[in-house]
Design a protein around this motif. Structure first.
Motif, PDB file in Angstrom:
ATOM      1  N   ASP A 263      -2.966  63.640 -17.488  1.00 13.84           N
ATOM      2  CA  ASP A 263      -2.844  63.804 -18.384  1.00 13.84           C
ATOM      3  C   ASP A 263      -1.771  64.816 -19.028  1.00 13.84           C
ATOM      4  OD1 ASP A 263      -4.299  61.357 -18.730  1.00 13.84           O
ATOM      5  OD2 ASP A 263      -6.183  62.362 -19.518  1.00 13.84           O
ATOM      6  N   LYS A 264      -1.955  65.966 -18.383  1.00 12.11           N
ATOM      7  CA  LYS A 264      -0.921  67.055 -18.545  1.00 12.11           C
ATOM      8  C   LYS A 264      -1.130  67.606 -20.039  1.00 12.11           C
ATOM      9  CE  LYS A 264       2.394  65.776 -15.147  1.00 12.11           C
ATOM     10  NZ  LYS A 264       3.627  65.505 -14.831  1.00 12.11           N
ATOM     11  N   ASP A 265      -2.466  67.430 -20.716  1.00 13.67           N
ATOM     12  CA  ASP A 265      -2.551  68.026 -22.077  1.00 13.67           C
ATOM     13  C   ASP A 265      -3.157  69.569 -22.065  1.00 13.67           C
ATOM     14  OD1 ASP A 265      -5.228  67.914 -21.108  1.00 13.67           O
ATOM     15  OD2 ASP A 265      -5.932  66.134 -22.117  1.00 13.67           O
ATOM     16  N   HIS A 266      -3.489  69.932 -20.714  1.00 13.77           N
ATOM     17  CA  HIS A 266      -4.211  71.322 -20.422  1.00 13.77           C
ATOM     18  C   HIS A 266      -5.012  71.764 -21.563  1.00 13.77           C
ATOM     19  CE1 HIS A 266      -0.583  72.310 -17.653  1.00 13.77           C
ATOM     20  NE2 HIS A 266       0.082  71.426 -18.423  1.00 13.77           N
ATOM     21  N   SER A 267      -5.789  70.727 -21.548  1.00 14.90           N
ATOM     22  CA  SER A 267      -7.148  70.998 -22.599  1.00 14.90           C
ATOM     23  C   SER A 267      -8.299  70.317 -21.807  1.00 14.90           C
ATOM     24  CB  SER A 267      -7.071  70.226 -23.929  1.00 14.90           C
ATOM     25  OG  SER A 267      -5.763  70.726 -24.821  1.00 14.90           O
ATOM     26  N   PRO A 268      -8.632  71.107 -20.600  1.00 19.65           N
ATOM     27  CA  PRO A 268     -10.102  70.432 -19.828  1.00 19.65           C
ATOM     28  C   PRO A 268     -11.050  70.652 -20.648  1.00 19.65           C
ATOM     29  CG  PRO A 268      -9.181  72.650 -19.139  1.00 19.65           C
ATOM     30  CD  PRO A 268      -8.195  72.260 -19.944  1.00 19.65           C
ATOM     31  N   LYS A 269     -12.029  69.940 -20.502  1.00 21.19           N
ATOM     32  CA  LYS A 269     -13.557  70.231 -21.212  1.00 21.19           C
ATOM     33  C   LYS A 269     -14.385  70.579 -20.010  1.00 21.19           C
ATOM     34  CE  LYS A 269     -12.130  69.106 -25.127  1.00 21.19           C
ATOM     35  NZ  LYS A 269     -10.806  68.990 -24.877  1.00 21.19           N
ATOM     36  N   TRP A 270     -14.472  72.078 -19.666  1.00 22.47           N
ATOM     37  CA  TRP A 270     -15.465  72.326 -18.579  1.00 22.47           C
ATOM     38  C   TRP A 270     -16.991  72.184 -18.823  1.00 22.47           C
ATOM     39  CZ3 TRP A 270     -11.717  72.502 -15.307  1.00 22.47           C
ATOM     40  CH2 TRP A 270     -10.780  73.145 -15.675  1.00 22.47           C
ATOM     41  N   ASN A 271     -17.613  71.933 -17.794  1.00 23.27           N
ATOM     42  CA  ASN A 271     -19.193  71.614 -17.862  1.00 23.27           C
ATOM     43  C   ASN A 271     -19.582  72.164 -16.715  1.00 23.27           C
ATOM     44  OD1 ASN A 271     -21.447  70.880 -18.621  1.00 23.27           O
ATOM     45  ND2 ASN A 271     -21.272  68.888 -17.952  1.00 23.27           N
ATOM     46  N   PRO A 272     -20.507  73.202 -16.708  1.00 22.48           N
ATOM     47  CA  PRO A 272     -20.641  74.132 -18.088  1.00 22.48           C
ATOM     48  C   PRO A 272     -19.495  74.754 -18.588  1.00 22.48           C
ATOM     49  CG  PRO A 272     -22.157  74.706 -16.292  1.00 22.48           C
ATOM     50  CD  PRO A 272     -21.192  73.901 -15.822  1.00 22.48           C
ATOM     51  N   SER A 273     -19.408  74.942 -19.933  1.00 24.19           N
ATOM     52  CA  SER A 273     -18.342  75.526 -20.598  1.00 24.19           C
ATOM     53  C   SER A 273     -18.204  76.996 -20.700  1.00 24.19           C
ATOM     54  CB  SER A 273     -18.180  74.680 -21.956  1.00 24.19           C
ATOM     55  OG  SER A 273     -19.594  75.471 -22.801  1.00 24.19           O
ATOM     56  N   THR A 274     -19.607  77.706 -20.349  1.00 24.58           N
ATOM     57  CA  THR A 274     -19.443  79.216 -20.327  1.00 24.58           C
ATOM     58  C   THR A 274     -19.907  79.854 -19.138  1.00 24.58           C
ATOM     59  OG1 THR A 274     -21.607  79.285 -21.059  1.00 24.58           O
ATOM     60  CG2 THR A 274     -19.997  78.905 -22.782  1.00 24.58           C
ATOM     61  N   LEU A 275     -19.619  80.923 -18.652  1.00 23.67           N
ATOM     62  CA  LEU A 275     -20.068  81.563 -17.309  1.00 23.67           C
ATOM     63  C   LEU A 275     -21.668  81.591 -17.531  1.00 23.67           C
ATOM     64  CD1 LEU A 275     -17.675  84.763 -17.636  1.00 23.67           C
ATOM     65  CD2 LEU A 275     -17.488  82.591 -16.061  1.00 23.67           C
ATOM     66  N   GLU A 276     -22.213  81.932 -18.597  1.00 28.51           N
ATOM     67  CA  GLU A 276     -23.779  81.858 -18.756  1.00 28.51           C
ATOM     68  C   GLU A 276     -24.425  80.583 -18.194  1.00 28.51           C
ATOM     69  OE1 GLU A 276     -21.821  85.117 -20.816  1.00 28.51           O
ATOM     70  OE2 GLU A 276     -21.769  82.963 -21.167  1.00 28.51           O
ATOM     71  N   GLY A 277     -23.707  79.257 -18.502  1.00 29.49           N
ATOM     72  CA  GLY A 277     -24.047  78.173 -18.309  1.00 29.49           C
ATOM     73  C   GLY A 277     -24.158  77.872 -16.981  1.00 29.49           C
ATOM     74  N   VAL A 278     -23.218  78.574 -16.062  1.00 32.87           N
ATOM     75  CA  VAL A 278     -23.380  78.527 -14.634  1.00 32.87           C
ATOM     76  C   VAL A 278     -24.356  79.123 -14.023  1.00 32.87           C
ATOM     77  CG1 VAL A 278     -22.053  78.660 -12.541  1.00 32.87           C
ATOM     78  CG2 VAL A 278     -20.884  78.107 -14.595  1.00 32.87           C
ATOM     79  N   THR A 279     -25.547  78.762 -13.819  1.00 37.21           N
ATOM     80  CA  THR A 279     -26.697  79.184 -13.293  1.00 37.21           C
ATOM     81  C   THR A 279     -26.711  79.819 -11.898  1.00 37.21           C
ATOM     82  OG1 THR A 279     -28.112  77.307 -12.654  1.00 37.21           O
ATOM     83  CG2 THR A 279     -28.059  77.944 -14.949  1.00 37.21           C
TER      84      THR A 279
END
Length: 388
Positions: free
Chosen positions: A349-365
């Motif tokens: 899509d080249k919108d360069h707006s990825p929705k990461w999951n997890p969205s934060t470093l803390e969320g990556v356990t």
């Protein structure tokens, strides 16, 4: 107008049509990689210039057996690899095909990484001199085809980067091996930020072994093929001669744009976790540090954390051990979310707006992080452990 003239013109048109059809057919059937033995030199030419010589599984499956064949042939004195066209050596792997396969469970998502890493290892253990002309874009899979060889020749057109954290992946193809060996924290910085090195910088950073102007490459290749004694010493002497004769392309431009920031890179990118790197950048507070922090905030948190562990481990491991770990990581990415989302946002899509999951470093356990480095689950049928 006579009937003879009419018929002649019609025949001419038909001939032109057939000519164009033949030309189109020839173009469509051009081999994706050229493998030639010239004198005693094996020459590999990546031949997808319109696709920036991107590496696909078909090319890997042609290069690997030929490389091994040349190795076993006593009269092969060296191997040269280069890219067709003037834009790229190899801009990376065919990641879009891999993600499409991963969505459907197709085994390509397992086979591509496995066979690519086996080829990377073959290059890294090649017993005869392997010379890569990294002229133009050299990223991802193109790095794997070059950086493990004995010689890497950069030019003013070289553009090197490992931008995988921006697409939910990690700097693979042995990145865990060569990046920590660039010295200081430079490899960690390049891996996390995807910073692009250009021209002479690729040599200054230690990625390339030599730097030669692009228009001198044909003459260099011809001289390499004409060497009567093509020992590593003779090859090195010839490459060094061309390297020393090369002019500075733009004297007003610094040879290494990161030189003024190396102290900060070595200090701020040396902490034991990505969270601590973020904290160090915040505490530094300089304009440069804030720019790096903003760049990192756009990357996949998962990718950054697995990359940090990958490089922290890789500095103490062999190339084979790194590739085996990276294969586990690759299949973890195929089973995850961010790889598909990153490719969608950047390449589809080249919108360069990825929705990461997890969205934060803390969320990556810690448990999530560990899963990328553990043996591949037996229930994951398309893949199995990589043994080199």
């Amino acid at each position: 107008m006579s009937s003879v003239v009419v018929v002649t013109r019609q025949l001419f048109r038909v001939q032109r049509i057939f000519h164009h059809l033949r030309m189109s057919s020839t173009a469509a059937t051009q081999p994706e990689v050229l493998l030639e033995k010239q004198k005693n030199v094996g020459v590999i030419t990546l031949n997808r210039p319109k696709a920036l010589n991107a590496l696909n599984l078909n090319m890997i499956r042609q290069i690997y057996p030929k490389l091994k064949e040349w190795e076993d042939n006593d009269d092969t004195t060296m191997i040269i690899i280069k890219g067709a066209g003037d834009k790229a050596f190899c801009a990376g792997g065919d990641i879009r095909a891999v993600t499409e396969a991963g969505k459907t469970g197709d085994r390509l998502a397992a086979d591509f990484f496995r066979e690519e890493y086996i080829l990377n290892n073959a290059i890294g253990t090649c017993p005869i001199p392997y010379i890569a002309f990294i002229d133009g874009i050299t990223m991802g899979g193109g790095v794997g085809l070059s950086v493990h060889g004995l010689y890497r020749v950069a030019t003013e057109r070289t553009l090197f980067a490992m931008p995988e954290t921006a697409i939910g992946l990690f700097p693979d193809v042995g990145g865990g091996y060569f990046l920590p060996r660039l010295g200081g924290s430079l490899g960690m910085y390049l891996a996390l930020t995807g910073y692009r090195l250009k021209g002479r910088e690729v040599y200054k950073a230690g990625v390339a072994t030599h730097y030669v102007e692009s228009d001198k490459l044909p003459a260099l290749e011809e001289e390499l093929m004409s060497l009567k004694q093509s020992s590593s010493q003779k090859i090195d002497e010839l490459l060094t001669k061309y390297h020393k004769e090369t002019k500075r392309e733009m004297p007003e431009v610094p040879e290494f744009s990161l030189e003024p920031h190396m102290d900060k890179i070595n200090n701020l990118f040396s902490p034991d976790s990505v969270e601590e790197i973020f904290e160090a950048l915040m505490e530094d507070g300089s304009e440069w540090a804030m720019q790096q922090l903003e760049k990192l905030k756009k990357m996949s948190p998962t990718s950054m954390k697995i990359t940090h562990r990958q490089l922290s481990m890789g500095g103490h491991l062999s190339l084979q051990e790194c590739l085996q770990i990276e294969y586990r990581m690759s299949q973890g990415c195929v089973r995850g979310h961010d790889f598909y989302e990153g490719v969608r946002a950047v390449l589809v899509d080249k919108d360069h707006s990825p929705k990461w999951n997890p969205s934060t470093l803390e969320g990556v356990t810690p448990r999530m992080l560990d899963s990328y480095f553990e043996p591949i689950p037996l229930s994951y049928l398309p893949a199995k452990e990589l043994h080199l």
